[in-house]
Design an enzyme around this catalytic site. Structure first.
Site, PDB file in Angstrom:
ATOM      1  N   TRP A  31       0.857  -1.204   0.000  1.00 29.03           N
ATOM      2  CA  TRP A  31       0.000   0.000   0.000  1.00 29.03           C
ATOM      3  C   TRP A  31       0.885   1.244   0.000  1.00 29.03           C
ATOM      4  CZ3 TRP A  31      -4.973   2.283   0.799  1.00 29.03           C
ATOM      5  CH2 TRP A  31      -6.041   1.408   0.580  1.00 29.03           C
ATOM      6  N   SER A  65      -0.213  -2.520   5.413  1.00 25.63           N
ATOM      7  CA  SER A  65       0.497  -2.379   6.697  1.00 25.63           C
ATOM      8  C   SER A  65      -0.037  -3.340   7.756  1.00 25.63           C
ATOM      9  CB  SER A  65       0.387  -0.940   7.192  1.00 25.63           C
ATOM     10  OG  SER A  65       1.167  -0.115   6.361  1.00 25.63           O
ATOM     11  N   PHE A  66      -1.336  -3.626   7.705  1.00 23.11           N
ATOM     12  CA  PHE A  66      -1.883  -4.533   8.726  1.00 23.11           C
ATOM     13  C   PHE A  66      -1.197  -5.895   8.668  1.00 23.11           C
ATOM     14  CE2 PHE A  66      -5.012  -7.201  10.898  1.00 23.11           C
ATOM     15  CZ  PHE A  66      -5.193  -6.442  12.043  1.00 23.11           C
ATOM     16  N   THR A  94     -12.507   8.074   6.928  1.00 22.18           N
ATOM     17  CA  THR A  94     -13.122   7.373   8.064  1.00 22.18           C
ATOM     18  C   THR A  94     -12.015   7.028   9.062  1.00 22.18           C
ATOM     19  OG1 THR A  94     -12.757   5.132   7.256  1.00 22.18           O
ATOM     20  CG2 THR A  94     -14.714   6.297   6.416  1.00 22.18           C
ATOM     21  N   HIS A  96     -10.844   4.310   9.768  1.00 23.91           N
ATOM     22  CA  HIS A  96     -10.230   3.020   9.419  1.00 23.91           C
ATOM     23  C   HIS A  96      -8.705   3.042   9.590  1.00 23.91           C
ATOM     24  CE1 HIS A  96     -10.654  -0.878   7.471  1.00 23.91           C
ATOM     25  NE2 HIS A  96      -9.538  -0.623   6.805  1.00 23.91           N
ATOM     26  N   TYR A 121      10.258  -0.472  14.049  1.00 20.20           N
ATOM     27  CA  TYR A 121       8.980   0.159  13.667  1.00 20.20           C
ATOM     28  C   TYR A 121       9.186   1.165  12.530  1.00 20.20           C
ATOM     29  CZ  TYR A 121       4.509   2.553  14.676  1.00 20.20           C
ATOM     30  OH  TYR A 121       3.252   3.106  14.614  1.00 20.20           O
ATOM     31  N   ARG A 135       8.909  12.394   4.455  1.00 20.93           N
ATOM     32  CA  ARG A 135       9.600  11.422   5.334  1.00 20.93           C
ATOM     33  C   ARG A 135      10.140  10.215   4.578  1.00 20.93           C
ATOM     34  NH1 ARG A 135       6.037  14.498   7.551  1.00 20.93           N
ATOM     35  NH2 ARG A 135       6.119  15.047   9.770  1.00 20.93           N
TER      36      ARG A 135
HETATM   37  C1  DLZ Z   1      -7.505  -0.790   3.838  1.00 23.76           C
HETATM   38  C2  DLZ Z   1      -6.312   0.093   3.947  1.00 23.76           C
HETATM   39  C3  DLZ Z   1      -6.457   1.487   3.978  1.00 23.76           C
HETATM   40  C4  DLZ Z   1      -7.779   2.160   3.928  1.00 23.76           C
HETATM   41  N1  DLZ Z   1      -5.397   2.293   4.045  1.00 23.76           N
HETATM   42  C5  DLZ Z   1      -4.154   1.751   4.097  1.00 23.76           C
HETATM   43  C6  DLZ Z   1      -3.017   2.584   4.169  1.00 23.76           C
HETATM   44  O1  DLZ Z   1      -3.066   3.823   4.157  1.00 23.76           O
HETATM   45  N2  DLZ Z   1      -1.802   1.982   4.253  1.00 23.76           N
HETATM   46  C7  DLZ Z   1      -1.656   0.622   4.273  1.00 23.76           C
HETATM   47  O2  DLZ Z   1      -0.513   0.145   4.367  1.00 23.76           O
HETATM   48  N3  DLZ Z   1      -2.737  -0.181   4.183  1.00 23.76           N
HETATM   49  C8  DLZ Z   1      -3.956   0.342   4.082  1.00 23.76           C
HETATM   50  N4  DLZ Z   1      -5.056  -0.459   3.999  1.00 23.76           N
HETATM   51  C9  DLZ Z   1      -4.850  -1.933   3.855  1.00 23.76           C
HETATM   52  C10 DLZ Z   1      -4.690  -2.663   5.208  1.00 23.76           C
HETATM   53  O3  DLZ Z   1      -3.427  -2.449   5.775  1.00 23.76           O
HETATM   54  C11 DLZ Z   1      -4.850  -4.192   4.972  1.00 23.76           C
HETATM   55  O4  DLZ Z   1      -4.001  -4.595   3.942  1.00 23.76           O
HETATM   56  C12 DLZ Z   1      -6.296  -4.575   4.603  1.00 23.76           C
HETATM   57  O5  DLZ Z   1      -7.203  -4.067   5.546  1.00 23.76           O
HETATM   58  C13 DLZ Z   1      -6.451  -6.114   4.505  1.00 23.76           C
HETATM   59  O6  DLZ Z   1      -6.152  -6.712   5.767  1.00 23.76           O
END
Ligand code: DLZ
Length: 162
Positions: A31, A65-66, A94, A96, A121, A135
């Site tokens: 992402w 990132s998640f 949102t 999120h 990190y 950055r």
């Molecule tokens: C869904 C989502 C959103 C809205 N924004 C980002 C972001 O700004 N940066 C990032 O690394 N990932 C984003 N994601 C994706 C989530 O990290 C993750 O990949 C999804 O929710 C699937 O688990």
């Protein structure tokens, strides 16, 4: 946070341990790839500048990132001395993004508290793309450089702790 005048690429070179022979893992989110690719480049260049061999740097990508939590959790089980987690979350319309940041931060902190391999990190969390660019090699330096220096210091810390 007091980053206003702090350049992420500034550090005292005399305090950076030699990385020769250190094995580094980097997990990087896709992402905001324009940003994470620049952070990855910074991290790799700084590791190599301090002696880490290119063949001792393992890079794996995850979708967002998640997924850095899972990626880092898998990487700490392999033969690496430290793991750098790189991602970029940009504020959306949102809340999120805040849940993602919270989850990643807690997940990586948990790994640091429970595993022997340090996890660095490298998540940047910004209000917009411009702040992210600042950055990722822009006017505030590169967070990847900072992470690389931190990884070298943490491996050195591990080696000296006994
Ligand atoms: C869904 C989502 C959103 C809205 N924004 C980002 C972001 O700004 N940066 C990032 O690394 N990932 C984003 N994601 C994706 C989530 O990290 C993750 O990949 C999804 O929710 C699937 O688990």
């Amino acid at each position: 946070m007091a980053t206003q005048n702090h350049n992420l690429s500034d550090y005292d070179i005399n305090k950076v341990p030699d990385g020769t022979g250190m094995k580094m893992g980097i997990v990087v989110a896709e992402w905001n790839e324009n940003i994470t690719a620049a952070l990855l480049e910074g991290a790799k260049n700084t590791l190599m500048k301090h002696g880490v061999y290119p063949e001792d740097i393992t890079v794996k990508t995850v979708p967002g990132s998640f997924e850095l939590i899972y990626g880092a959790a898998q990487m700490v089980k392999t033969k690496v001395d430290a793991v750098i987690a790189i991602g970029c979350v940009i504020r959306g319309e949102t809340p999120h993004d805040r849940y993602i940041c919270q989850g990643v931060t807690q997940g990586l902190a948990h790994l640091n508290a429970t595993q022997d391999t340090p996890v660095i990190y490298g998540l940047i969390t910004t209000l917009d793309m411009e702040q992210a660019k600042d950055r990722a090699g822009g006017k505030l330096g590169n967070k990847g450089d900072e992470c690389a220096v931190t990884a070298l210091k943490m491996v050195d810390f591990m080696r000296k702790k006994d």
